[in-house]
Design an enzyme around this catalytic site. Structure first.
Site, PDB file in Angstrom:
ATOM      1  N   ARG A  51       0.818  -1.224   0.000  1.00  0.00           N
ATOM      2  CA  ARG A  51       0.000   0.000   0.000  1.00  0.00           C
ATOM      3  C   ARG A  51       0.846   1.265   0.000  1.00  0.00           C
ATOM      4  O   ARG A  51       0.390   2.324  -0.402  1.00  0.00           O
ATOM      5  CB  ARG A  51      -0.907   0.006   1.228  1.00  0.00           C
ATOM      6  CG  ARG A  51      -2.092  -0.917   1.029  1.00  0.00           C
ATOM      7  CD  ARG A  51      -2.884  -1.045   2.273  1.00  0.00           C
ATOM      8  NE  ARG A  51      -3.309   0.279   2.752  1.00  0.00           N
ATOM      9  CZ  ARG A  51      -4.226   0.470   3.672  1.00  0.00           C
ATOM     10  NH1 ARG A  51      -4.816  -0.562   4.226  1.00  0.00           N
ATOM     11  NH2 ARG A  51      -4.549   1.673   4.048  1.00  0.00           N
ATOM     12  N   ASP A 177       6.957 -23.584   6.337  1.00  0.00           N
ATOM     13  CA  ASP A 177       7.390 -23.751   7.727  1.00  0.00           C
ATOM     14  C   ASP A 177       8.907 -23.670   7.626  1.00  0.00           C
ATOM     15  O   ASP A 177       9.550 -24.590   7.108  1.00  0.00           O
ATOM     16  CB  ASP A 177       6.960 -25.112   8.276  1.00  0.00           C
ATOM     17  CG  ASP A 177       7.398 -25.282   9.721  1.00  0.00           C
ATOM     18  OD1 ASP A 177       8.540 -24.894  10.040  1.00  0.00           O
ATOM     19  OD2 ASP A 177       6.617 -25.782  10.531  1.00  0.00           O
ATOM     20  N   HIS A 178       9.483 -22.559   8.092  1.00  0.00           N
ATOM     21  CA  HIS A 178      10.901 -22.350   7.766  1.00  0.00           C
ATOM     22  C   HIS A 178      11.806 -23.414   8.387  1.00  0.00           C
ATOM     23  O   HIS A 178      12.934 -23.597   7.958  1.00  0.00           O
ATOM     24  CB  HIS A 178      11.351 -20.919   8.099  1.00  0.00           C
ATOM     25  CG  HIS A 178      11.645 -20.674   9.542  1.00  0.00           C
ATOM     26  ND1 HIS A 178      10.672 -20.410  10.468  1.00  0.00           N
ATOM     27  CD2 HIS A 178      12.813 -20.642  10.222  1.00  0.00           C
ATOM     28  CE1 HIS A 178      11.230 -20.218  11.650  1.00  0.00           C
ATOM     29  NE2 HIS A 178      12.535 -20.355  11.532  1.00  0.00           N
ATOM     30  N   LYS A 182      15.653 -25.764   7.064  1.00  0.00           N
ATOM     31  CA  LYS A 182      16.945 -25.803   7.762  1.00  0.00           C
ATOM     32  C   LYS A 182      17.725 -27.030   7.295  1.00  0.00           C
ATOM     33  O   LYS A 182      17.171 -28.114   7.145  1.00  0.00           O
ATOM     34  CB  LYS A 182      16.733 -25.855   9.272  1.00  0.00           C
ATOM     35  CG  LYS A 182      16.241 -24.527   9.844  1.00  0.00           C
ATOM     36  CD  LYS A 182      16.228 -24.555  11.357  1.00  0.00           C
ATOM     37  CE  LYS A 182      15.480 -23.373  11.926  1.00  0.00           C
ATOM     38  NZ  LYS A 182      16.307 -22.214  12.225  1.00  0.00           N
ATOM     39  N   HIS A 240       6.600 -26.066  13.905  1.00  0.00           N
ATOM     40  CA  HIS A 240       8.017 -26.450  13.836  1.00  0.00           C
ATOM     41  C   HIS A 240       8.316 -27.784  14.551  1.00  0.00           C
ATOM     42  O   HIS A 240       8.949 -28.667  13.996  1.00  0.00           O
ATOM     43  CB  HIS A 240       8.905 -25.359  14.438  1.00  0.00           C
ATOM     44  CG  HIS A 240       8.712 -24.001  13.828  1.00  0.00           C
ATOM     45  ND1 HIS A 240       8.387 -23.827  12.510  1.00  0.00           N
ATOM     46  CD2 HIS A 240       8.795 -22.749  14.349  1.00  0.00           C
ATOM     47  CE1 HIS A 240       8.288 -22.524  12.240  1.00  0.00           C
ATOM     48  NE2 HIS A 240       8.530 -21.857  13.352  1.00  0.00           N
ATOM     49  N   LYS A 331      10.759 -19.634  25.479  1.00  0.00           N
ATOM     50  CA  LYS A 331      11.546 -18.408  25.325  1.00  0.00           C
ATOM     51  C   LYS A 331      12.245 -18.096  26.643  1.00  0.00           C
ATOM     52  O   LYS A 331      11.835 -18.568  27.699  1.00  0.00           O
ATOM     53  CB  LYS A 331      10.607 -17.259  24.949  1.00  0.00           C
ATOM     54  CG  LYS A 331       9.864 -17.554  23.633  1.00  0.00           C
ATOM     55  CD  LYS A 331       9.729 -16.335  22.767  1.00  0.00           C
ATOM     56  CE  LYS A 331       9.038 -16.641  21.468  1.00  0.00           C
ATOM     57  NZ  LYS A 331       9.943 -16.832  20.342  1.00  0.00           N
TER      58      LYS A 331
HETATM   59  C1  BG6 Z   1       9.036 -18.448  14.462  1.00  0.00           C
HETATM   60  C2  BG6 Z   1       8.307 -18.129  15.733  1.00  0.00           C
HETATM   61  O1  BG6 Z   1       8.214 -19.198  13.602  1.00  0.00           O
HETATM   62  O2  BG6 Z   1      10.202 -19.206  14.772  1.00  0.00           O
HETATM   63  C3  BG6 Z   1       9.205 -17.367  16.677  1.00  0.00           C
HETATM   64  O3  BG6 Z   1       7.146 -17.361  15.443  1.00  0.00           O
HETATM   65  C4  BG6 Z   1      10.501 -18.119  16.907  1.00  0.00           C
HETATM   66  O4  BG6 Z   1       8.549 -17.107  17.911  1.00  0.00           O
HETATM   67  C5  BG6 Z   1      11.141 -18.522  15.599  1.00  0.00           C
HETATM   68  O5  BG6 Z   1      11.377 -17.270  17.632  1.00  0.00           O
HETATM   69  C6  BG6 Z   1      12.324 -19.444  15.818  1.00  0.00           C
HETATM   70  O6  BG6 Z   1      12.985 -19.669  14.594  1.00  0.00           O
HETATM   71  P1  BG6 Z   1      14.551 -19.963  14.554  1.00  0.00           P
HETATM   72  O7  BG6 Z   1      14.834 -20.247  13.124  1.00  0.00           O
HETATM   73  O8  BG6 Z   1      15.236 -18.725  15.069  1.00  0.00           O
HETATM   74  O9  BG6 Z   1      14.780 -21.122  15.453  1.00  0.00           O
END
Ligand code: BG6
Length: 484
Positions: A51, A177-178, A182, A240, A331
């Site tokens: 935007r 899902d990152h 990895k 994750h 955390k």
């Molecule tokens: C994210 C979460 O998907 O993954 C975060 O929303 C988290 O809360 C993060 O800190 C952790 O990812 P990584 O790659 O730093 O382990």
């Protein structure tokens, strides 16, 4: 020797939400690094759409700042940055209006791959999908990329899936899902299915239990408002940790391919037993100084959201019945450490006299820091004077074993975005997988919401609430240390 780079086909990638945080921190730097590694063809185009009242020049300035700030060291120098900026364009777009879409269409070429990255909140997914179809910006080969959170529960995930699948086929939808991007997570599959050594032992007969830990030392930082509505279960476990569990527990797929792998993961999720209240522990971190606790960070003194959770998970199938998987994430813990530890059973009979402090064979797959693998084995204590036993780690830190190659390994976003262009969905979540994961999470959450129980406090820099230690102690086991 550098890691092998296979260039992708020419593409137009539209980043919807191109001026947002995700684009700035992850997507743009990832694309830049891929260009430096030679993976982007000269015909690649990246179009930011948002935007914000920007033009091409202003957006290029924004991109330059983003990659300078978030791409640790400039892998291909100032000239590389300038070359990257040449493939960047911008279109001002209000998702709900029509004119921006018409202008956006003019940027897209017919003969290249088109991908739309929905780097926006999920509430916009449906509208964007409809507008893309209405304005005919897509065809059968178009790909769309969506980010987590993919829903807040089963009902909302189903609604999102329905919105997307009205306009797109499942083979066009890339749910990120990152963690799946990895390096070590993929290595888990290579180690399990590329070696004959482990698979015969990979079952309840030989594995005592599995521990999956994703510990973070940071707190919720600036994301308090989002996080407090989510909590560790939704933010980390549903996606994750679930993925780590699936890849550890799944049956060997018939081949390494998107549907074969995802079918096997889905079977694991469907075999997860419900988790009764005594089998999980929720926590909330305390501050080291006043004003520094979870409750302060989310600015909600009454919050009952968990910043830590540990669970004992049973998988009801032939391979795993009787072998629990213990998961924990949180955390503000002692260190940033993510690992999967497979703890094997002791030998059935000891031929050696005398005892030593046996901890047993453990295979540790480390995601971070220092990606690598360690296998703890029993050996003879060196020297004369009888047969005494000790345990040593057979350590393979990838950085040492692979030398220079590791410096060139792409981060999760780099790999995943390139997979989108290549059309490989193996490392993306399928709709039914996401729904099944919520279907397991929802009743657990419903139970604690009904009970009104508050999360237990734990100290910043600790391993979580004491009760999470008890979760294993009562089974005669103990958590591995959280350390970096
Ligand atoms: C994210 C979460 O998907 O993954 C975060 O929303 C988290 O809360 C993060 O800190 C952790 O990812 P990584 O790659 O730093 O382990």
């Amino acid at each position: 020797m550098a890691a092998t780079t296979i260039p992708v086909d020419p593409f137009d990638l539209v980043i919807l939400g191109g001026t947002g945080d995700l684009a700035r921190r992850k997507i743009l730097p990832a694309l830049y690094r891929r260009m430096c590694s030679g993976q982007l063809p000269p015909e690649a185009r990246i179009i930011g759409a948002a935007r914000a009242d920007m033009n091409q020049k202003k957006f290029r300035d924004f991109v330059r700042k983003a990659i300078t700030e978030f791409s640790t060291a400039s892998p291909c120098g100032d000239e590389g940055i300038e070359n990257f900026l040449k493939i960047i364009d911008y279109e001002q777009l209000d998702v709900f209006a029509e004119d921006g879409w018409k202008r956006l269409k003019k940027h897209l070429r017919k003969d290249v791959i088109t991908a739309f990255y929905f780097s926006v909140g999920p509430s916009l997914f449906g509208e964007i999908a409809r507008k893309l179809t209405k304005h005919k910006l897509t065809d059968d080969t178009t790909r769309i990329v969506v980010e987590k959170p993919f829903g807040r529960d089963l009902a909302s995930a189903k609604a999102l899936n329905a919105e997307l699948t009205t306009c797109f086929d499942e083979h066009q939808i890339y749910r990120i899902d990152h963690y799946l991007g990895k390096e070590t997570v993929q290595n888990l599959m290579a180690v399990r299915f590329g070696n004959a050594l482990f698979e015969p032992l990979w079952n309840a007969q030989h594995v005592d239990h599995v521990q999956i830990t994703v510990a973070e030392d940071l707190g919720v930082e600036g994301r308090g408002a989002y996080y407090d509505k989510s909590g560790a279960m939704r933010d980390m476990v549903q996606n994750h940790l679930m993925q780590l569990l699936c890849l550890t527990a799944m049956e060997p797929p018939a081949k390494y391919g998107a549907d074969a792998v995802r079918d096997e993961k889905l079977k694991v999720i469907r075999a997860l037993e419900p988790v009764p209240p005594g089998d999980y522990v929720r926590g909330q971190y305390l501050g080291e100084k006043p004003g520094d606790s979870y409750l302060d960070h989310v600015n909600n003194p009454d919050s009952t959201t968990e910043s830590f959770i540990a669970l004992k998970v049973n998988i009801a199938n032939w391979r795993w019945a009787g072998t629990p998987f213990y998961l924990r994430t949180g955390k503000r813990l002692r260190a940033r450490m993510s690992e999967i530890a497979v703890i094997f059973k002791d030998p059935p009979h000891s031929i050696f006299e005398g005892e030593f402090n046996r901890k047993g064979n453990v295979l540790i797959i480390r995601l971070q820091p220092d990606e690598g693998m360690t296998l703890r084995v029993t050996i003879k204590e060196p020297g004369p004077g009888g047969m005494r036993l000790m345990e040593v780690p057979l350590d393979m830190t990838f950085a040492e074993a692979l030398g220079e190659q590791i410096a060139f390994l792409p981060d999760a976003y780099e790999r995943l975005i390139m997979d989108v262009i290549r059309g490989d969905q193996t490392l993306f979540m399928r709709g039914d997988e996401v729904e099944a994961a919520w279907g397991w999470v929802d009743p657990i959450r419903a139970e604690w919401i009904k009970s009104g129980a508050r999360p237990l406090p734990y100290d910043t820099g600790s391993s979580g609430p004491e009760d999470s230690l008890m979760l294993l102690h009562r089974d005669g086991r103990r958590w591995r240390k959280i350390k970096s």
